[in-house]
Design a protein around this motif. Structure first.
Motif, short mmCIF file in Angstrom:
data_model
loop_
_atom_site.label_atom_id
_atom_site.label_comp_id
_atom_site.label_asym_id
_atom_site.label_seq_id
_atom_site.Cartn_x
_atom_site.Cartn_y
_atom_site.Cartn_z
N TYR A 163 24.28 42.91 44.08
CA TYR A 163 25.45 43.79 43.89
C TYR A 163 25.05 45.25 43.96
O TYR A 163 24.13 45.68 43.26
CB TYR A 163 26.12 43.46 42.57
CG TYR A 163 27.31 44.33 42.26
CD1 TYR A 163 28.52 44.20 42.97
CD2 TYR A 163 27.25 45.30 41.25
CE1 TYR A 163 29.61 45.01 42.68
CE2 TYR A 163 28.35 46.11 40.95
CZ TYR A 163 29.52 45.95 41.70
OH TYR A 163 30.60 46.75 41.39
N ARG A 164 25.75 46.01 44.79
CA ARG A 164 25.56 47.46 44.89
C ARG A 164 26.93 48.10 44.79
O ARG A 164 27.70 48.12 45.74
CB ARG A 164 24.89 47.85 46.23
CG ARG A 164 23.53 47.19 46.44
CD ARG A 164 22.49 47.74 45.46
NE ARG A 164 21.18 47.14 45.71
CZ ARG A 164 20.75 46.04 45.11
NH1 ARG A 164 21.51 45.44 44.21
NH2 ARG A 164 19.55 45.56 45.37
N SER A 165 27.23 48.65 43.62
CA SER A 165 28.58 49.12 43.35
C SER A 165 28.95 50.37 44.13
O SER A 165 28.11 51.24 44.38
CB SER A 165 28.73 49.40 41.84
OG SER A 165 30.00 49.95 41.57
N ASP A 166 30.23 50.44 44.51
CA ASP A 166 30.79 51.65 45.10
C ASP A 166 31.25 52.62 44.02
O ASP A 166 31.72 53.71 44.33
CB ASP A 166 31.99 51.32 45.98
CG ASP A 166 31.58 50.68 47.30
OD1 ASP A 166 30.36 50.66 47.58
OD2 ASP A 166 32.46 50.20 48.03
N HIS A 167 31.14 52.22 42.74
CA HIS A 167 31.72 52.99 41.66
C HIS A 167 30.70 53.84 40.92
O HIS A 167 30.99 54.41 39.88
CB HIS A 167 32.42 52.04 40.66
CG HIS A 167 33.51 51.25 41.31
ND1 HIS A 167 34.82 51.67 41.36
CD2 HIS A 167 33.48 50.04 41.96
CE1 HIS A 167 35.56 50.78 41.99
NE2 HIS A 167 34.78 49.77 42.35
N GLY A 168 29.49 53.89 41.44
CA GLY A 168 28.48 54.72 40.83
C GLY A 168 27.81 54.08 39.63
O GLY A 168 28.02 52.94 39.30
N THR A 181 31.85 43.82 50.67
CA THR A 181 33.27 43.79 50.34
C THR A 181 33.47 43.74 48.82
O THR A 181 34.33 44.43 48.27
CB THR A 181 33.93 42.57 50.99
OG1 THR A 181 33.71 42.62 52.40
CG2 THR A 181 35.43 42.54 50.72
N LEU A 182 32.67 42.92 48.13
CA LEU A 182 32.80 42.81 46.67
C LEU A 182 32.38 44.10 45.96
O LEU A 182 32.78 44.33 44.81
CB LEU A 182 31.94 41.65 46.17
CG LEU A 182 32.45 40.24 46.52
CD1 LEU A 182 31.42 39.19 46.13
CD2 LEU A 182 33.79 39.96 45.81
N SER A 183 31.61 44.94 46.64
CA SER A 183 31.16 46.19 46.00
C SER A 183 32.30 47.15 45.73
O SER A 183 32.14 48.12 44.98
CB SER A 183 30.10 46.88 46.87
OG SER A 183 30.68 47.37 48.08
N SER A 184 33.48 46.89 46.32
CA SER A 184 34.64 47.75 46.04
C SER A 184 35.27 47.45 44.69
O SER A 184 36.17 48.17 44.25
CB SER A 184 35.69 47.58 47.15
OG SER A 184 36.16 46.24 47.18
N LEU A 185 34.82 46.39 44.02
CA LEU A 185 35.32 46.03 42.69
C LEU A 185 34.28 46.38 41.63
O LEU A 185 33.06 46.29 41.88
CB LEU A 185 35.61 44.53 42.62
CG LEU A 185 36.75 44.01 43.51
CD1 LEU A 185 36.80 42.49 43.45
CD2 LEU A 185 38.09 44.62 43.07
N PRO A 186 34.72 46.73 40.46
CA PRO A 186 33.76 46.96 39.36
C PRO A 186 33.01 45.67 39.03
O PRO A 186 33.55 44.57 39.14
CB PRO A 186 34.67 47.38 38.19
CG PRO A 186 35.95 47.82 38.80
CD PRO A 186 36.11 47.02 40.06
#
Length: 460
Positions: free
Chosen positions: A455-460, A434-439
């Motif tokens: 942490y595995r970011s959704d933002h690349g 869920t937190l991965s949707s944030l920078p």
């Protein structure tokens, strides 16, 4: 103490569930008695008050069809006592402890008074170590701790009984000896059947004692039900060394029963017509849970309360809040979005969470992740309010990310099926997703070493 075992027949008044008898001698408060109605029935009662030679008795089975001239009362000379031990596990009984499952009466080597006593503060050990409920939003954000009293506040129409039953069915104490005592009060017959079916597996495993008081049962039985449950739990915990979770649903029904008996006694009512001693009455129940120094077991209580009209200042939730160590609040708004369980995390709190979570108890990242989730959710609520004023399209990219986070929080972290149990690792994995949707730069409450690990970011 009354030791003569005389029969008293001078009944001066019958009022609701109460009976007044004259000419008693040596009778004390909370004394148990047996009532011969004269027509072949045997009923039971507890002494509420003694004034000279008058005794006021509350009749457990009610006074319907009782004729004063035919009644004979015999006092036991002692408070109501029940057998205690693991014979209750796997059994289904009513609020007086009588079997509903077709089995024999529960027997035990020891007897214990149901009146009980709050734990001596001098002997209390601080609550520690978690009770894992298998419900992600509770285990992750409002962790229940062994020895804690943590109520669930709800309103009519929400799936609060489903949540309480789910917790009773799947809660664990990390592999240590664990039992559940479920006290259902004022349940409809449909709800009672649902509870029995949902808890059948745990009951069959010998890990559950189930006490059911339905709405059609005598109101006095409703007052006894939580006392029996706590008496059973105390022996399992402090004599047999188990960790015991007591789920009490619904304490609002219990308080209404106290109000009804108070009115029958002619007592001066206080707020909302509840008696002035409601606070001490509730405290006498809630404070029976905890841990005792030098003994391995614990009693944890999870009371469920339905707030009339959603009013959290109503006497029942208000007084409960003064006694207990936090609350889990269910929200109609969350329920309307189709999220189960409909917990409002920003209104919920476990004041003892830091004693039961974190390094050495759950996982090193638990407390930091919980704090970050709550902080991000608060920021998302602000962004949502701003979007309602100026439109979501006018928001900047960071606020847009928080709106996306709020949606994922309900869908990916909170939501789970009523029969689905999550381990703590699964709960924290859902939290990181869920937190991965944030920078990453927005996750200011989590140390870099944890961000590097999880942490595995959704933002690349």
């Amino acid at each position: 103490m009354n030791t003569t075992q005389l029969d008293y027949t001078d009944i001066t008044e019958i009022r609701g569930p109460l009976m007044v008898v004259r000419g008693v001698d040596g009778v004390g408060w909370d004394e148990f008695c047996r009532i011969d109605t004269g027509d072949g029935q045997l009923r039971h009662g507890l002494v509420l008050e003694v004034d000279g030679d008058l005794a006021v008795i509350q009749v457990l089975e009610g006074t319907t069809d009782v004729v004063a001239e035919k009644v004979a009362i015999r006092f036991d000379g002692a408070p109501l006592r029940i057998p205690v031990g693991d014979g209750w596990l796997g059994r289904v009984c009513n609020g007086r402890g009588e079997p509903l499952d077709g089995g024999p009466p529960v027997y035990g080597r020891e007897m214990s008074s149901v009146a009980g006593w709050p734990l001596n503060p001098v002997l209390r050990e601080p609550p520690s170590q978690p009770v894992l409920t298998g419900v992600s939003v509770i285990d992750g954000l409002t962790t229940l701790v062994r020895g804690q009293k943590l109520p669930i506040f709800s309103v009519a129409g929400l799936p609060h009984l489903e949540l309480a039953t789910q917790i009773a069915a799947q809660a664990t104490a990390g592999g240590e000896p664990f039992s559940v005592v479920f006290a259902g009060m004022g349940l409809t017959h449909a709800d009672a059947a649902f509870v029995r079916d949902a808890l059948d597996d745990r009951s069959a495993a010998g890990e559950l004692a189930l006490l059911i008081n339905t709405a059609g049962d005598p109101v006095i039985e409703r007052i006894l039900t939580p006392r029996l449950a706590l008496t059973i739990a105390e022996h399992l915990a402090f004599t047999q060394g188990r960790h015991v979770l007591v789920v009490a649903a619904d304490m609002t029904s219990y308080c209404e029963a106290v109000r009804e008996v108070s009115a029958a006694r002619g007592e001066v009512p206080a707020r909302h017509a509840y008696p002035g001693y409601l606070y001490s009455d509730l405290a006498g129940l809630y404070e029976r849970c905890g841990r005792i120094r030098g003994r391995p077991g614990s009693v944890t209580i999870l009371p469920l309360l339905t707030m009339p009209a959603g009013d959290i200042t109503h006497p029942v939730p208000d007084l409960t809040g003064y006694i207990t160590e936090g609350q889990i609040v269910l929200s109609p708004q969350v329920h309307a979005r189709g999220v189960y369980p409909p917990v409002d995390p920003l209104s919920s709190l476990s004041r003892l969470m830091r004693r039961g979570a974190g390094p050495g108890r759950t996982r090193d990242d638990h407390l930091d992740v919980a704090a970050q989730l709550l902080g991000a959710l608060a920021r998302a609520r602000q962004a949502r309010e701003l979007a309602e004023l100026i439109g979501a399209g006018a928001l900047g990219p960071v606020d847009q990310a928080y709106l996306h986070f709020e949606d994922r929080f309900g869908r990916d972290f909170v939501s789970q099926r009523p029969t689905e149990a999550h381990t703590l690792d699964q709960t924290l994995e859902r939290a990181w997703q869920t937190l991965s949707s944030l920078p990453r730069r927005e996750l200011t409450m989590i140390p870099d070493r944890l961000l590097d690990a999880y942490y595995r970011s959704d933002h690349g």
